[in-house]
Design an enzyme around this catalytic site. Structure first.
Site, PDB file in Angstrom:
ATOM      1  N   HIS A 115      -0.668   0.963 -20.554  1.00  0.00           N
ATOM      2  CA  HIS A 115      -2.030   1.791 -21.224  1.00  0.00           C
ATOM      3  C   HIS A 115      -1.774   2.572 -22.184  1.00  0.00           C
ATOM      4  O   HIS A 115      -2.547   2.254 -23.395  1.00  0.00           O
ATOM      5  CB  HIS A 115      -2.438   2.531 -19.650  1.00  0.00           C
ATOM      6  CG  HIS A 115      -2.125   1.687 -18.714  1.00  0.00           C
ATOM      7  ND1 HIS A 115      -2.920   0.788 -18.172  1.00  0.00           N
ATOM      8  CD2 HIS A 115      -2.203   2.342 -17.414  1.00  0.00           C
ATOM      9  CE1 HIS A 115      -2.687   0.674 -17.602  1.00  0.00           C
ATOM     10  NE2 HIS A 115      -2.623   1.319 -17.091  1.00  0.00           N
ATOM     11  N   ASP A 158      -6.393  -3.522  -1.622  1.00  0.00           N
ATOM     12  CA  ASP A 158      -7.328  -2.655  -1.820  1.00  0.00           C
ATOM     13  C   ASP A 158      -7.766  -3.072  -3.141  1.00  0.00           C
ATOM     14  O   ASP A 158      -8.931  -2.450  -3.559  1.00  0.00           O
ATOM     15  CB  ASP A 158      -5.492  -1.313  -2.335  1.00  0.00           C
ATOM     16  CG  ASP A 158      -5.849  -0.174  -2.768  1.00  0.00           C
ATOM     17  OD1 ASP A 158      -7.047   0.385  -2.128  1.00  0.00           O
ATOM     18  OD2 ASP A 158      -6.235  -0.365  -4.191  1.00  0.00           O
ATOM     19  N   LEU A 159      -7.123  -3.683  -4.678  1.00  0.00           N
ATOM     20  CA  LEU A 159      -7.375  -3.849  -6.203  1.00  0.00           C
ATOM     21  C   LEU A 159      -8.800  -4.515  -5.469  1.00  0.00           C
ATOM     22  O   LEU A 159     -10.384  -4.227  -6.114  1.00  0.00           O
ATOM     23  CB  LEU A 159      -6.177  -4.462  -6.298  1.00  0.00           C
ATOM     24  CG  LEU A 159      -7.376  -4.543  -8.102  1.00  0.00           C
ATOM     25  CD1 LEU A 159      -7.368  -3.384  -8.726  1.00  0.00           C
ATOM     26  CD2 LEU A 159      -5.840  -5.880  -8.559  1.00  0.00           C
ATOM     27  N   ASP A 219      -4.744  -5.004 -18.099  1.00  0.00           N
ATOM     28  CA  ASP A 219      -4.986  -3.482 -18.224  1.00  0.00           C
ATOM     29  C   ASP A 219      -5.665  -3.301 -18.578  1.00  0.00           C
ATOM     30  O   ASP A 219      -6.392  -3.018 -19.485  1.00  0.00           O
ATOM     31  CB  ASP A 219      -3.777  -3.348 -20.084  1.00  0.00           C
ATOM     32  CG  ASP A 219      -3.249  -1.585 -20.202  1.00  0.00           C
ATOM     33  OD1 ASP A 219      -4.124  -1.242 -20.158  1.00  0.00           O
ATOM     34  OD2 ASP A 219      -2.147  -1.496 -20.914  1.00  0.00           O
ATOM     35  N   HIS A 220      -6.337  -2.693 -17.846  1.00  0.00           N
ATOM     36  CA  HIS A 220      -7.602  -2.287 -17.306  1.00  0.00           C
ATOM     37  C   HIS A 220      -7.860  -1.177 -18.326  1.00  0.00           C
ATOM     38  O   HIS A 220      -9.224  -0.907 -18.761  1.00  0.00           O
ATOM     39  CB  HIS A 220      -7.698  -2.095 -15.632  1.00  0.00           C
ATOM     40  CG  HIS A 220      -7.310  -0.324 -15.113  1.00  0.00           C
ATOM     41  ND1 HIS A 220      -5.892  -0.323 -14.488  1.00  0.00           N
ATOM     42  CD2 HIS A 220      -7.800   0.569 -15.770  1.00  0.00           C
ATOM     43  CE1 HIS A 220      -5.553   0.465 -14.433  1.00  0.00           C
ATOM     44  NE2 HIS A 220      -6.400   1.466 -14.354  1.00  0.00           N
TER      45      HIS A 220
HETATM   46  P1  NAP Z   1      -2.193  -4.784  -2.286  1.00  0.00           P
HETATM   47  O1  NAP Z   1      -3.080  -3.848  -1.338  1.00  0.00           O
HETATM   48  O2  NAP Z   1      -0.863  -4.351  -0.883  1.00  0.00           O
HETATM   49  O3  NAP Z   1      -3.280  -6.095  -1.511  1.00  0.00           O
HETATM   50  C1  NAP Z   1      -1.810  -7.323  -1.356  1.00  0.00           C
HETATM   51  C2  NAP Z   1      -2.651  -8.532  -1.187  1.00  0.00           C
HETATM   52  O4  NAP Z   1      -2.247  -9.472  -0.947  1.00  0.00           O
HETATM   53  C3  NAP Z   1      -2.954  -8.525   0.379  1.00  0.00           C
HETATM   54  O5  NAP Z   1      -4.854  -8.866   0.036  1.00  0.00           O
HETATM   55  C4  NAP Z   1      -2.221  -9.243   0.797  1.00  0.00           C
HETATM   56  O6  NAP Z   1      -2.811 -10.114   2.134  1.00  0.00           O
HETATM   57  C5  NAP Z   1      -1.556 -10.159  -0.181  1.00  0.00           C
HETATM   58  N1  NAP Z   1      -0.806 -10.786   0.385  1.00  0.00           N
HETATM   59  C6  NAP Z   1       1.137  -9.864   0.704  1.00  0.00           C
HETATM   60  N2  NAP Z   1       1.870 -10.398   0.853  1.00  0.00           N
HETATM   61  C7  NAP Z   1       0.779 -12.034   0.990  1.00  0.00           C
HETATM   62  C8  NAP Z   1       1.641 -13.259   0.333  1.00  0.00           C
HETATM   63  N3  NAP Z   1       3.180 -14.296   1.321  1.00  0.00           N
HETATM   64  N4  NAP Z   1       0.857 -14.298   0.662  1.00  0.00           N
HETATM   65  C9  NAP Z   1      -0.701 -14.614   1.276  1.00  0.00           C
HETATM   66  N5  NAP Z   1      -1.026 -13.428   0.534  1.00  0.00           N
HETATM   67  C10 NAP Z   1      -0.220 -11.898   0.277  1.00  0.00           C
HETATM   68  O7  NAP Z   1      -2.625  -4.769  -3.369  1.00  0.00           O
HETATM   69  P2  NAP Z   1      -3.267  -4.168  -4.489  1.00  0.00           P
HETATM   70  O8  NAP Z   1      -2.864  -2.866  -4.543  1.00  0.00           O
HETATM   71  O9  NAP Z   1      -4.380  -4.767  -4.594  1.00  0.00           O
HETATM   72  O10 NAP Z   1      -2.343  -4.734  -5.731  1.00  0.00           O
HETATM   73  C11 NAP Z   1      -2.462  -6.062  -5.924  1.00  0.00           C
HETATM   74  C12 NAP Z   1      -1.568  -6.191  -7.494  1.00  0.00           C
HETATM   75  O11 NAP Z   1      -2.986  -5.170  -7.983  1.00  0.00           O
HETATM   76  C13 NAP Z   1      -0.361  -5.998  -7.823  1.00  0.00           C
HETATM   77  O12 NAP Z   1       0.132  -6.350  -8.523  1.00  0.00           O
HETATM   78  C14 NAP Z   1      -0.580  -4.612  -8.064  1.00  0.00           C
HETATM   79  O13 NAP Z   1       0.663  -3.243  -8.821  1.00  0.00           O
HETATM   80  C15 NAP Z   1      -2.182  -4.499  -9.050  1.00  0.00           C
HETATM   81  N6  NAP Z   1      -2.685  -3.472  -9.330  1.00  0.00           N
HETATM   82  C16 NAP Z   1      -4.136  -2.707  -8.977  1.00  0.00           C
HETATM   83  C17 NAP Z   1      -4.228  -1.724  -8.567  1.00  0.00           C
HETATM   84  C18 NAP Z   1      -5.099  -0.571  -7.608  1.00  0.00           C
HETATM   85  O14 NAP Z   1      -6.111   0.088  -7.551  1.00  0.00           O
HETATM   86  N7  NAP Z   1      -5.192  -1.509  -6.096  1.00  0.00           N
HETATM   87  C19 NAP Z   1      -4.854  -1.246  -9.862  1.00  0.00           C
HETATM   88  C20 NAP Z   1      -4.048  -1.604 -10.793  1.00  0.00           C
HETATM   89  C21 NAP Z   1      -2.953  -3.215 -10.563  1.00  0.00           C
HETATM   90  P3  NAP Z   1      -2.483 -10.222   3.294  1.00  0.00           P
HETATM   91  O15 NAP Z   1      -1.461  -8.820   4.222  1.00  0.00           O
HETATM   92  O16 NAP Z   1      -4.366 -10.396   4.338  1.00  0.00           O
HETATM   93  O17 NAP Z   1      -1.654 -10.999   3.727  1.00  0.00           O
END
Ligand code: NAP
Length: 499
Positions: free
Chosen positions: A243, A19-20, A180-181
């Protein structure tokens, strides 16, 4: 003059389908490309499991930019720099293949061995990936190597130390960019400028002239699809540890002797060191927790937190925190810093209110009552505004005053297009500027402070739910300030009344 253009570099993005990456990282990278701030010599390697290969990945990236960014005719050229490896990060054998791909791209694009490893995936993998990057030779490079790591950095001090020790085996502290965005947000970066570039503020920025400072970050949204993560963490860990503490540090720090990364960070660290420790038996006096009940937001019925998908029906997790912080140093002794953050609140807003002390003697009347205090209000999001609240003479009346606002808003300026926080942070990292990333000392001190509170809250069952969705939080949060003779200023306009 600061050079905006990044050097040649390869970005290795773990979590490329997340998602990020989709909502923030690809649109931000494209925006940097459009501005000419990325080097022409760049390549991005995406790592995740669900896509098949380069073509599939390029479609994904294109789709993300079309949905969340500002596409242009240069999109095709941009995505030709994108490559993909389908790879489970816990599978050791895949890193050898990844190294071959990275080395090949290094040569193809003349990247001079410069590498940014961006971990945009669940924190459970941070340590494993960092270890493999080193063990499998990806960090052995003649150029720079940097690790960008998303929040949360640990769950408490102990787990943060463990994670830090693990990543420090592969990267030096100065190579670690902890995101820390909030630090990438324009108005958060403006705190320093407002304070240190204006002669009318810095002399007043202390306990002689300021009575209290309030920082609120409220959301209308509930837990959405993050319940699995959120229910284990809560607002204290998700928002306050990072934050809110970062904003307080920027508001309270001493002027740095130079605007360098080390000098600024060292002043922020001093604030965290001066934070008055709260004893377990004092937690109730200084902190308030809440959890939302059902309610109505924008005319729509919304469920209670405990009725959300993937939340335990007896969950003890807080979705709201208010607290009073005291900073024991010469500048701030006696000035409370109130912080507040919550989900399912009445409005979406991140706002800082600096309340100045009353003048020593009031010669005037405002509708027969007291003068309003002077306030400096900094709106971080969704509006980006600075407003100074003053009292002036009421037209036609000699003895009466009326409050007025001097306002600056980025909304009113043509061509003002504030960059997304991630765009700023990506650009900083590629240029090697770590100022707006969190140093380990800040992380450790924040966790130390937070751990006392979370330990007490974990042991005791909260009286939940205790605030209605769409409200300003539990009553105890208002009482926290009322005890000191204050109120949350950002609620006064909503309530149509003064403190
Ligand atoms: P997410 O949507 O759950 O994405 C997780 C990613 O990791 C996917 O690309 C998934 O791809 C990959 N993944 C999961 N297990 C894996 C594995 N075993 N091997 C390889 N790839 C794997 O998470 P997100 O929301 O993008 O968040 C990512 C990080 O950013 C987290 O630490 C979160 O706390 C932080 N964050 C996110 C946001 C936000 O707006 N989303 C904001 C602030 C901070 P596949 O399923 O294709 O493998």
């Amino acid at each position: 003059m600061i050079e905006n253009k990044a050097p040649a570099s390869l970005i290795l993005l773990f979590g490329a389908t997340g998602d990020l990456a989709k909502r923030k990282l690809y649109p931000s990278l494209f925006s940097l490309y459009e501005k000419g701030w990325l080097s022409n010599r760049f390549a991005v390697v995406g790592v995740a499991r669900r896509l098949k290969g380069d073509e599939d990945f390029r479609h994904w990236v294109k789709d993300s930019i079309r949905t969340f960014g500002k596409p242009s005719a240069r999109l095709e050229e941009f995505i030709s720099h994108f490559y993909y490896q389908s790879h489970d990060v816990s599978d050791s054998s895949s890193y050898i293949q990844l190294k071959k791909l990275v080395d090949r791209l290094d040569e193809t694009y003349s990247l001079e061995g410069n590498r940014v490893f961006y971990l945009a995936m669940s924190p459970e993998f941070f340590g494993t990936v960092a270890t493999h990057l080193k063990e499998d030779g990806l960090t052995e490079t003649k150029g720079f190597k940097r690790l960008v790591i998303e929040k949360p950095f640990g769950h408490d001090l102990q787990s943060a130390i463990k994670l830090n020790n693990q990543i420090r085996k592969a990267f030096l502290e100065e190579e670690i960019y902890r995101i820390d965005h909030y630090l990438g947000k324009e108005m958060v970066q403006n705190i320093e400028v407002i304070r240190f570039a204006n002669a009318i503020f810095e002399p007043l920025w202390n306990n002689r002239y300021i009575s209290n400072i309030q920082v609120t970050s409220s959301e209308i949204l509930g837990v959405e699809d993050r319940a699995r993560y959120y229910d284990k963490n809560g607002a204290l860990r998700d928002m306050v540890q990072n934050h809110m503490m970062q904003i307080v540090s920027l508001l309270a720090m001493e002027p740095p002797i130079r605007l360098t990364t080390d000098e600024i960070r060292s002043e922020k660290v001093k604030v965290l060191r001066a934070l008055r420790k709260i004893k377990p038996e004092e937690v109730h006096r200084f902190f308030v927790r809440g959890q939302y009940d059902k309610g109505r937001i924008n005319g729509k019925e919304v469920p209670a937190y405990r009725d959300e998908l993937n939340v335990a029906p007896d969950s003890n997790t807080e979705t709201f925190v208010a607290g009073k912080l005291l900073i024991d140093n010469f500048r701030w002794a006696g000035v409370p810093f109130y912080i507040r953050t919550g989900k399912r609140m009445r409005k979406k807003s991140t706002e800082i209110v600096v309340q100045f002390k009353d003048i020593p003697m009031n010669l005037y009347y405002k509708n027969g009552s007291h003068l309003n205090p002077n306030l400096l209000v900094i709106n971080v999001q969704p509006e980006e505004e600075i407003t100074l609240h003053l009292n002036v003479k009421k037209t036609g009346k000699i003895m009466e005053t009326t409050p007025i606002k001097l306002n600056f808003s980025t909304r009113n300026i043509d061509g003002m297009n504030t960059p997304e926080a991630y765009e700023t942070l990506l650009s900083d990292c590629l240029r090697g500027d770590a100022t707006n990333f969190t140093h380990w000392d800040e992380v450790a001190l924040s966790w130390k402070f937070i751990d006392t509170i979370s330990k007490v809250w974990e042991k005791e069952k909260g009286e939940f739910p205790n605030y209605e969705a769409g409200s300003t939080g539990p009553k105890a949060s208002d009482e926290l300030l009322a005890k000191d003779g204050f109120c949350w200023w950002s609620d006064t306009e909503l309530n149509g009344k003064n403190c």
